[in-house]
Design an enzyme around this catalytic site. Structure first.
Site, PDB file in Angstrom:
ATOM      1  N   CYS A   2      39.764  24.433  43.089  1.00  0.00           N
ATOM      2  CA  CYS A   2      40.654  23.341  43.445  1.00  0.00           C
ATOM      3  C   CYS A   2      42.079  23.641  42.989  1.00  0.00           C
ATOM      4  O   CYS A   2      42.288  24.358  42.012  1.00  0.00           O
ATOM      5  CB  CYS A   2      40.207  22.050  42.772  1.00  0.00           C
ATOM      6  SG  CYS A   2      38.514  21.610  43.131  1.00  0.00           S
ATOM      7  N   ARG A  28      43.918  29.987  46.293  1.00  0.00           N
ATOM      8  CA  ARG A  28      42.858  29.750  45.317  1.00  0.00           C
ATOM      9  C   ARG A  28      41.505  29.526  45.994  1.00  0.00           C
ATOM     10  O   ARG A  28      40.471  29.600  45.342  1.00  0.00           O
ATOM     11  CB  ARG A  28      43.217  28.529  44.456  1.00  0.00           C
ATOM     12  CG  ARG A  28      44.447  28.743  43.622  1.00  0.00           C
ATOM     13  CD  ARG A  28      44.944  27.450  43.026  1.00  0.00           C
ATOM     14  NE  ARG A  28      44.042  26.889  42.036  1.00  0.00           N
ATOM     15  CZ  ARG A  28      44.050  27.203  40.749  1.00  0.00           C
ATOM     16  NH1 ARG A  28      44.919  28.083  40.293  1.00  0.00           N
ATOM     17  NH2 ARG A  28      43.215  26.635  39.909  1.00  0.00           N
ATOM     18  N   TRP A  74      37.712  22.713  46.365  1.00  0.00           N
ATOM     19  CA  TRP A  74      36.679  23.750  46.534  1.00  0.00           C
ATOM     20  C   TRP A  74      35.394  23.097  46.051  1.00  0.00           C
ATOM     21  O   TRP A  74      35.240  22.825  44.857  1.00  0.00           O
ATOM     22  CB  TRP A  74      37.052  24.963  45.699  1.00  0.00           C
ATOM     23  CG  TRP A  74      36.197  26.168  45.891  1.00  0.00           C
ATOM     24  CD1 TRP A  74      36.268  27.080  46.909  1.00  0.00           C
ATOM     25  CD2 TRP A  74      35.156  26.639  45.017  1.00  0.00           C
ATOM     26  NE1 TRP A  74      35.343  28.072  46.717  1.00  0.00           N
ATOM     27  CE2 TRP A  74      34.644  27.832  45.579  1.00  0.00           C
ATOM     28  CE3 TRP A  74      34.603  26.175  43.827  1.00  0.00           C
ATOM     29  CZ2 TRP A  74      33.616  28.551  44.984  1.00  0.00           C
ATOM     30  CZ3 TRP A  74      33.577  26.891  43.230  1.00  0.00           C
ATOM     31  CH2 TRP A  74      33.093  28.070  43.814  1.00  0.00           C
ATOM     32  N   ASN A 100      40.526  18.903  39.033  1.00  0.00           N
ATOM     33  CA  ASN A 100      39.989  20.259  39.103  1.00  0.00           C
ATOM     34  C   ASN A 100      39.056  20.411  37.912  1.00  0.00           C
ATOM     35  O   ASN A 100      39.433  20.076  36.798  1.00  0.00           O
ATOM     36  CB  ASN A 100      41.149  21.259  39.019  1.00  0.00           C
ATOM     37  CG  ASN A 100      40.673  22.698  39.049  1.00  0.00           C
ATOM     38  OD1 ASN A 100      39.505  22.967  39.318  1.00  0.00           O
ATOM     39  ND2 ASN A 100      41.584  23.612  38.789  1.00  0.00           N
ATOM     40  N   GLY A 101      37.830  20.897  38.144  1.00  0.00           N
ATOM     41  CA  GLY A 101      36.890  21.080  37.043  1.00  0.00           C
ATOM     42  C   GLY A 101      35.572  20.384  37.332  1.00  0.00           C
ATOM     43  O   GLY A 101      35.285  20.034  38.485  1.00  0.00           O
ATOM     44  N   GLU A 486      33.652  48.782  42.558  1.00  0.00           N
ATOM     45  CA  GLU A 486      34.795  48.035  43.084  1.00  0.00           C
ATOM     46  C   GLU A 486      34.940  48.237  44.599  1.00  0.00           C
ATOM     47  O   GLU A 486      35.250  47.301  45.331  1.00  0.00           O
ATOM     48  CB  GLU A 486      36.072  48.460  42.332  1.00  0.00           C
ATOM     49  CG  GLU A 486      37.360  47.825  42.803  1.00  0.00           C
ATOM     50  CD  GLU A 486      37.373  46.306  42.740  1.00  0.00           C
ATOM     51  OE1 GLU A 486      36.458  45.700  42.160  1.00  0.00           O
ATOM     52  OE2 GLU A 486      38.305  45.713  43.315  1.00  0.00           O
ATOM     53  N   LYS A 490      34.898  45.069  47.123  1.00  0.00           N
ATOM     54  CA  LYS A 490      36.020  44.774  48.029  1.00  0.00           C
ATOM     55  C   LYS A 490      35.516  44.667  49.457  1.00  0.00           C
ATOM     56  O   LYS A 490      35.869  43.758  50.194  1.00  0.00           O
ATOM     57  CB  LYS A 490      37.049  45.900  47.890  1.00  0.00           C
ATOM     58  CG  LYS A 490      38.474  45.564  47.923  1.00  0.00           C
ATOM     59  CD  LYS A 490      39.069  44.732  46.822  1.00  0.00           C
ATOM     60  CE  LYS A 490      38.191  44.009  45.893  1.00  0.00           C
ATOM     61  NZ  LYS A 490      38.730  43.319  44.798  1.00  0.00           N
ATOM     62  N   GLU A 493      33.260  41.441  49.980  1.00  0.00           N
ATOM     63  CA  GLU A 493      33.879  40.114  49.900  1.00  0.00           C
ATOM     64  C   GLU A 493      34.782  39.801  51.078  1.00  0.00           C
ATOM     65  O   GLU A 493      34.919  38.644  51.453  1.00  0.00           O
ATOM     66  CB  GLU A 493      34.619  39.907  48.569  1.00  0.00           C
ATOM     67  CG  GLU A 493      35.904  40.687  48.424  1.00  0.00           C
ATOM     68  CD  GLU A 493      36.643  40.325  47.140  1.00  0.00           C
ATOM     69  OE1 GLU A 493      37.213  41.222  46.525  1.00  0.00           O
ATOM     70  OE2 GLU A 493      36.677  39.133  46.767  1.00  0.00           O
ATOM     71  N   HIS A 509      16.603  56.925  42.137  1.00  0.00           N
ATOM     72  CA  HIS A 509      15.662  56.092  41.392  1.00  0.00           C
ATOM     73  C   HIS A 509      15.316  54.797  42.133  1.00  0.00           C
ATOM     74  O   HIS A 509      14.800  53.865  41.530  1.00  0.00           O
ATOM     75  CB  HIS A 509      16.224  55.785  40.000  1.00  0.00           C
ATOM     76  CG  HIS A 509      16.406  57.020  39.167  1.00  0.00           C
ATOM     77  ND1 HIS A 509      15.349  57.760  38.697  1.00  0.00           N
ATOM     78  CD2 HIS A 509      17.523  57.670  38.770  1.00  0.00           C
ATOM     79  CE1 HIS A 509      15.806  58.809  38.019  1.00  0.00           C
ATOM     80  NE2 HIS A 509      17.131  58.778  38.055  1.00  0.00           N
ATOM     81  N   LYS A 608      40.258  32.258  44.307  1.00  0.00           N
ATOM     82  CA  LYS A 608      41.043  33.217  43.539  1.00  0.00           C
ATOM     83  C   LYS A 608      40.804  33.055  42.049  1.00  0.00           C
ATOM     84  O   LYS A 608      40.687  34.015  41.314  1.00  0.00           O
ATOM     85  CB  LYS A 608      42.528  33.034  43.861  1.00  0.00           C
ATOM     86  CG  LYS A 608      43.435  34.041  43.157  1.00  0.00           C
ATOM     87  CD  LYS A 608      43.211  35.434  43.684  1.00  0.00           C
ATOM     88  CE  LYS A 608      44.073  36.473  43.008  1.00  0.00           C
ATOM     89  NZ  LYS A 608      43.554  37.845  43.289  1.00  0.00           N
TER      90      LYS A 608
HETATM   91  O1  M6R Z   1      41.093  36.157  37.299  1.00  0.00           O
HETATM   92  P1  M6R Z   1      40.009  37.082  36.900  1.00  0.00           P
HETATM   93  O2  M6R Z   1      40.423  38.513  36.866  1.00  0.00           O
HETATM   94  O3  M6R Z   1      39.320  36.684  35.639  1.00  0.00           O
HETATM   95  O4  M6R Z   1      38.917  36.944  38.053  1.00  0.00           O
HETATM   96  C1  M6R Z   1      37.642  37.494  37.926  1.00  0.00           C
HETATM   97  C2  M6R Z   1      36.967  37.590  39.265  1.00  0.00           C
HETATM   98  O5  M6R Z   1      36.738  36.314  39.788  1.00  0.00           O
HETATM   99  C3  M6R Z   1      37.826  38.389  40.255  1.00  0.00           C
HETATM  100  O6  M6R Z   1      38.119  39.651  39.741  1.00  0.00           O
HETATM  101  C4  M6R Z   1      37.107  38.559  41.600  1.00  0.00           C
HETATM  102  O7  M6R Z   1      35.948  39.326  41.452  1.00  0.00           O
HETATM  103  C5  M6R Z   1      38.070  39.221  42.567  1.00  0.00           C
HETATM  104  N1  M6R Z   1      38.979  38.250  43.087  1.00  0.00           N
HETATM  105  C6  M6R Z   1      37.366  39.917  43.680  1.00  0.00           C
HETATM  106  O8  M6R Z   1      38.286  40.608  44.455  1.00  0.00           O
END
Ligand code: M6R
Length: 613
Positions: A2, A28, A74, A100-101, A486, A490, A493, A509, A608
């Site tokens: 949010c 976000r 959200w 938010n929360g 990573e 990427k 997602e 394995h 985000k």
């Molecule tokens: O703000 P942060 O680095 O703590 O966020 C952690 C994850 O939510 C963040 O790295 C997420 O995996 C990425 N946005 C993915 O691309």
């Protein structure tokens, strides 16, 4: 997650400022949006969908008021519907609340309020707040005390902003959710019409989950801490504890330009941020590296001398933590990376361990919770973050900033590279690395090496070739293992395709059973040491199962002989090769998602800044 924006003191401009602020918070992640404006009455517009859907609703209604709050939701409690969108109202429609929360005791509060005759219109936890305020007002409290009393009954995490009919102030409070106050007491920032009117310049204040929401209006900020309460109106602002006790706050100045949150001609923030990496890396190194002396100076951080290190992080930041754990281990310091959400159930830190929270936003609830647990167990804590003034920076004993500049795309790109760069500096500063000069010179070359990839990458052709695959594998060893993780994250997602990253040696394995002629395997192999030779062996294993292989390589090993395609990376120090190889994988993910028409900057279901556990 949010997003909240509030505005007091801009009168007729309030609505535009709220909607603009919401558009700046879109990154976000959200599924509905709304605004409430308070003047003589209270006007609320909200809808499921995007900001453009809200604009369409507003075009028919034109709400007005001297103060207002806006929200992007959200979903956590209840689906994304018009009713569940914020702001939420009390029975009399006199109180509007955005939140938010997660309010943990909402069910009990809701049952009590329902029994007392309150009518609920949504499934949300938030809606209890306006009804609690309504009760306090009915008991004779003034608006400020009524809001304080209601918030005092909440358990859980919240950033809450409230406006009330006939009240020209905003009230807000936070606990475990970010909230920042923007201060605009400079008459030059007033609109031309206001200045022309000759009226006394008045102050304007903004309340938001994140600075980009109001950065176009001011660079002066006050970061609110847990348990603090703020009242803001055209005549000033006041921060106290929730009980009204005094609080000393200091103002900060944001050191990045509003333009940094625009797309600068790129189709997507993600692509812009991928291209910003050389500059971000230079910023990370600036003033911290003495190349002649072969030293890194991180001021007081250089004296940390930890005997053991735990790194806690989530998602992409966790991959940077996995990379860093290997760096510290190589320097002889016992180090381990933990998924922050699992930390509380993992081995407790030894008393003199340094626990490093790696988090771009500095607001990730899982990471904050792991760091709090570490502090409870007596560990020293260090935040490695991109966000000055963030909760993690304020709560940890020490903070190191990665200086990547604002990252808007949900997919982390430049912040991953800058985290790796910063963690390299940290390793150099707090350990005795034999080849420090060599590493420093490798780091110096890193921005140029990344630029070379950006200028020459053939990732788009690879994306074109494999865009229709159902599943993708990524493999690497040592410092390239987190790159494999990573690369897969990427891709999955932003393309919504299945992708997995593996330590190259693990394929045989189990996962090898899934490898067919339809499974592109991206193998990250640089140098020609023993690790590279072994990874080439793993490449042969998948090639023998007909899998198409894309080698991300500097050409030093003979991996190209077994690869169908090559994504070239320049010959660099092995520590920085990971970053450079990762940029190729960022581009593969980006172009694949682009060709598939995905929502690249705001992938479905993701946010985000993940401020719930
Ligand atoms: O703000 P942060 O680095 O703590 O966020 C952690 C994850 O939510 C963040 O790295 C997420 O995996 C990425 N946005 C993915 O691309």
């Amino acid at each position: 997650m949010c997003g909240i924006i509030g505005c007091a003191g801009r009168d007729s401009e309030t609505l535009d400022i709220l909607v603009h602020g919401l558009s700046k918070l879109e990154y976000r992640g959200y599924d509905s949006a709304g605004v409430a404006l308070a003047g003589d009455g209270l006007d609320v517009c909200k809808t499921a969908g995007e900001i453009d859907d809200l604009r369409a609703v507003l075009a028919e209604r034109s709400p007005a008021g001297s103060v207002g709050v806006g929200h992007t939701r959200w979903s956590t409690h209840g689906p994304p519907t018009d009713e569940n969108a914020h702001p939420h109202l009390d029975c009399n429609r006199d109180v509007a609340v955005v939140h938010n929360g997660i309010i943990e005791n909402y069910q009990q509060l809701r049952d009590d309020l329902s029994t007392a005759g309150h009518e609920f219109r949504s499934d949300t936890d938030t809606e209890v707040v306006p009804h609690l305020i309504e009760d306090a007002l009915a008991d004779g409290a003034d608006p400020e005390d009524a809001v304080r009393a209601a918030i005092g009954r909440l358990e859980g995490s919240y950033a809450v902003s409230v406006v009330l009919s006939g009240v020209d102030r905003i009230f807000a409070a936070r606990n475990d959710s970010p909230l920042v106050l923007g201060i605009d007491e400079d008459s030059e920032a007033r609109s031309a019409s206001e200045q022309a009117s000759g009226d006394e310049p008045r102050a304007a204040y903004y309340l938001a989950s994140d600075v980009p929401a109001f950065r176009d209006h001011t660079d002066r900020v006050v970061y609110l801490a847990d348990g603090e309460f703020v009242v803001a109106g055209a005549d000033g602002y006041r921060v106290t504890t929730l009980d009204g006790g005094p609080v000393e706050k200091t103002e900060d100045t944001v050191d990045w330009d509003p333009e940094e949150t625009g797309k600068s001609g790129y189709d997507h923030y993600m692509l812009k941020e991928i291209h910003e990496q050389p500059r971000a890396l230079r910023q990370c190194f600036r003033g911290r590296v003495d190349e002649l002396a072969g030293q890194v100076d991180l001021a007081d951080l250089s004296d940390l001398s930890p005997r053991g290190i735990h790194l806690v992080a989530c998602g992409t930041s966790y991959h940077a933590a996995v990379y860093a754990a290997r760096l510290f281990q190589q320097a002889g310091i016992p180090a381990q990376a933990f998924l922050a959400s699992e930390y509380a159930t993992s081995t407790p830190p030894i008393g003199d361990a340094l626990v490093v929270g790696v988090t771009q936003s500095g607001e990730t609830a899982d990471t904050l919770s792991a760091l709090r647990e570490a502090r409870r167990r007596g560990a020293r804590t260090l935040a490695v973050t991109n966000t000055v003034g963030s909760t993690v920076a304020r709560e940890c004993d020490h903070a190191m900033y990665i200086r990547a500049g604002p990252e808007i795309g949900v997919a982390a790109t430049k912040t991953f590279s800058s985290q790796i760069a910063a963690l390299n500096l940290l390793a150099l500063a707090i350990t005795s690395v034999g080849d420090a000069r060599e590493v420093i010179s490798g780091l110096r070359d890193l921005p140029g090496a990344v630029q070379e990839i950006l200028d020459t990458s053939t990732a788009r052709e690879i994306a074109e070739t494999y865009r229709d695959a159902e599943s993708y594998f990524f493999i690497g060893r040592g410092l390239h293992y987190p790159v494999a993780l990573e690369g897969a994250l990427k891709l999955k997602e932003i393309t919504y395709k299945h992708a997995e990253g593996f330590a190259a040696g693990e394929l045989k394995h189990g996962p090898l059973a899934l490898v067919t002629g339809e499974t592109p395997v991206f193998a990250v192999v640089t140098g020609d040491d023993e690790q590279a030779t072994k990874t080439v062996g793993n490449v042969k294993e998948v090639e023998a199962r007909d899998a198409p292989v894309v080698a991300v390589t500097d050409g030093a090993s003979d991996v190209e002989r077994y690869a169908d395609h090559v994504l070239e990376v320049p010959d660099t120090h092995r520590r920085v090769a990971a970053v450079v190889a990762n940029v190729q994988l960022q581009l593969v993910a980006y172009h694949t998602a682009d060709m598939l028409g995905r929502s690249i900057d705001k992938p479905r279901n993701l946010a985000k800044s993940v401020t719930v556990e």
